[in-house]
Design a protein around this motif. Structure first.
Motif, PDB file in Angstrom:
ATOM      1  N   PRO A   1       5.266  -8.012  -0.639  1.00 14.58           N
ATOM      2  CA  PRO A   1       4.039  -7.437   0.079  1.00 14.58           C
ATOM      3  C   PRO A   1       3.285  -6.733  -1.044  1.00 14.58           C
ATOM      4  O   PRO A   1       1.950  -6.599  -1.029  1.00 14.58           O
ATOM      5  N   VAL A   2       3.907  -6.408  -2.354  1.00 14.88           N
ATOM      6  CA  VAL A   2       2.924  -5.855  -3.222  1.00 14.88           C
ATOM      7  C   VAL A   2       1.944  -7.148  -3.624  1.00 14.88           C
ATOM      8  O   VAL A   2       0.784  -6.762  -3.978  1.00 14.88           O
ATOM      9  N   LEU A   3       2.340  -8.327  -3.938  1.00 15.47           N
ATOM     10  CA  LEU A   3       1.312  -9.226  -4.248  1.00 15.47           C
ATOM     11  C   LEU A   3       0.352  -9.469  -3.219  1.00 15.47           C
ATOM     12  O   LEU A   3      -0.700  -9.567  -3.629  1.00 15.47           O
ATOM     13  N   ASP A   4       0.697  -9.401  -1.961  1.00 13.58           N
ATOM     14  CA  ASP A   4      -0.229  -9.356  -0.849  1.00 13.58           C
ATOM     15  C   ASP A   4      -1.268  -8.641  -0.896  1.00 13.58           C
ATOM     16  O   ASP A   4      -2.603  -8.827  -0.699  1.00 13.58           O
ATOM     17  N   ARG A   5      -0.984  -6.979  -1.398  1.00 13.36           N
ATOM     18  CA  ARG A   5      -1.760  -6.019  -1.045  1.00 13.36           C
ATOM     19  C   ARG A   5      -2.841  -6.121  -2.547  1.00 13.36           C
ATOM     20  O   ARG A   5      -4.142  -6.118  -2.292  1.00 13.36           O
ATOM     21  N   ILE A   6      -2.247  -6.494  -3.565  1.00 15.18           N
ATOM     22  CA  ILE A   6      -3.363  -6.414  -4.784  1.00 15.18           C
ATOM     23  C   ILE A   6      -3.995  -7.874  -4.635  1.00 15.18           C
ATOM     24  O   ILE A   6      -5.266  -7.762  -5.051  1.00 15.18           O
TER      25      ILE A   6
END
Length: 271
Positions: free
Chosen positions: A107-112
């Motif tokens: 989810p961190v990768l998706d947001r950034i």
């Protein structure tokens, strides 16, 4: 971060040497064959596999037949060529399911990726020699990065490599020896690279300004599973000009902050 054709011969020579030097040659041969087939864009014949890995064809055939029987390799009787079989996915899926970093990082990768329009990777540092992509989030722009989950790269390459060098105990002589084996599209000098490694120690992240892939800027921030144990990294890839417009410094700081949160979560899980 993308593999190039010019790296393949060096990788194959390293595979052959690892098989030759192994104390468990049967396992090393099987692993080398799986990696070779995994890197190849097309099925390979027995003679090609044996030649690339420095194996006796009869020995190579024995290992291949065993891998076929275990459903890790497929054999096409019409073309007499071998390729990876779906059985390897079972192992990979089970590993990914148990990997806490992948679950936390996605989810961190998706947001950034969405916010900065970059391709984001989560990578696992495997020993001193390799990086493996374990998570990916693709941007909506037209930049196509060929890295896939499971792709392997030399540990000191690109921005992540600068992070590893900054966090390692390698002497300058050891770094120079390893640096000489790396393949770049726009290679930096060792002195320039070493200065960037020193900067990485100070700022907490690394930037590859188009050295590894011409025109593509790569940013990496280390993730720690325990104090002093650098095990993963967040990696961003984007067109250099586009990243400058969208805010390279802001992207780097967001990645550092996210990496710190992930590090705390992984340390907590480990405890």
């Amino acid at each position: 971060m993308t593999s190039t054709a010019k790296e393949a011969p060096a990788k194959d020579r390293k595979l052959a040497k690892s098989v030759k030097d192994s104390k468990a040659p049967a396992i090393s041969r099987a692993a080398a064959i799986l990696r070779l087939l995994g890197r190849s864009d097309r099925p390979l014949g027995l003679q090609t596999i044996a030649r690339e890995l420095g194996l006796v064809p009869s020995t190579c055939l024995y290992v291949l037949r065993t891998l076929v029987a275990e459903e890790f390799v497929a054999f096409d009787p019409d073309t007499k060529r071998y390729s990876l079989e779906a059985g390897v996915l079972t192992l990979a899926r089970q590993w990914l399911r148990r990997n806490q970093f992948t679950e936390l990082a996605q989810p961190v990768l998706d947001r950034i990726s969405s916010e900065f329009d970059v391709t984001m990777l989560g990578v696992n540092v495997v020993g001193e020699d390799h990086l493996v992509v374990v998570a990916i989030s693709r941007a909506g722009n037209n930049l196509q990065i060929s890295a896939q989950v499971g792709a392997r790269f030399p540990s000191l390459i690109s921005a992540t490599g600068r992070c590893i060098a900054a966090c390692s105990d390698f002497s300058e002589e050891e770094l120079a020896e390893r640096f000489a084996q790396l393949r770049w599209e726009e290679p930096p000098s060792f002195e320039q690279w070493l200065e960037e490694v020193r900067q990485t120690k100070v700022q907490g992240y690394a930037v590859d300004p188009g050295n590894y892939i011409a025109g593509v800027t790569v940013v990496a921030a280390p993730v720690w599973k325990a104090p002093g144990q650098f095990t993963h990294a967040l990696v961003a890839l984007g067109l250099g000009s586009s990243l400058v417009r969208s805010g390279l410094d802001e992207l780097a700081q967001r990645m550092v902050a996210a990496a710190e949160v992930l590090s705390a979560q992984l340390v907590g899980e480990g405890g």
